[in-house]
Design an enzyme around this catalytic site. Structure first.
Site, PDB file in Angstrom:
ATOM      1  N   HIS A  36       0.843  -1.188   0.000  1.00 46.19           N
ATOM      2  CA  HIS A  36       0.000   0.000   0.000  1.00 46.19           C
ATOM      3  C   HIS A  36       0.876   1.234   0.000  1.00 46.19           C
ATOM      4  O   HIS A  36       2.063   1.170   0.298  1.00 46.19           O
ATOM      5  CB  HIS A  36      -0.900   0.019   1.248  1.00 46.19           C
ATOM      6  CG  HIS A  36      -1.875  -1.109   1.275  1.00 46.19           C
ATOM      7  ND1 HIS A  36      -3.069  -1.062   0.614  1.00 46.19           N
ATOM      8  CD2 HIS A  36      -1.815  -2.324   1.841  1.00 46.19           C
ATOM      9  CE1 HIS A  36      -3.708  -2.209   0.799  1.00 46.19           C
ATOM     10  NE2 HIS A  36      -2.967  -2.996   1.534  1.00 46.19           N
ATOM     11  N   ALA A  37       0.284   2.353  -0.305  1.00 47.88           N
ATOM     12  CA  ALA A  37       0.937   3.660  -0.244  1.00 47.88           C
ATOM     13  C   ALA A  37       2.279   3.683  -0.967  1.00 47.88           C
ATOM     14  O   ALA A  37       2.357   3.411  -2.152  1.00 47.88           O
ATOM     15  CB  ALA A  37       1.062   4.118   1.200  1.00 47.88           C
TER      16      ALA A  37
END
Length: 87
Positions: free
Chosen positions: A15-16
């Protein structure tokens, strides 16, 4: 077709920032690349799509399968596996 099974090492999963780095590298490759959870019911997603990667909801410790086919695929797979975690 080449493939790598990778256990995601990042604390935030894929993620991110790890996802953005992964997608940026995948976008430089001329071939199609897919990512899927090794043990899941979701279909593979385009590794060049940040939304697709985030939709997989891959968490730390989960295993993903990265696939690519074409000239240079093995090198790209090695680099993506290194970004994602531990092969």
């Amino acid at each position: 077709m080449g493939e790598r099974k990778v256990t995601v090492a990042a604390e935030v999963g894929l993620h991110a920032r790890p996802a953005a780095t992964f997608v940026q590298r995948a976008m430089k490759a001329p071939m199609d690349i897919t990512v899927a959870k090794a043990y899941g019911s979701k279909p593979p997603v385009n590794a060049k799509s940040i939304l697709g990667i985030l939709a997989l909801d891959v968490r730390q410790g989960e295993t993903v399968v990265i696939r690519a086919e074409g000239e240079g695929a093995e090198e790209v797979l090695d680099e993506l596996a290194e970004i994602a975690g531990t092969p």
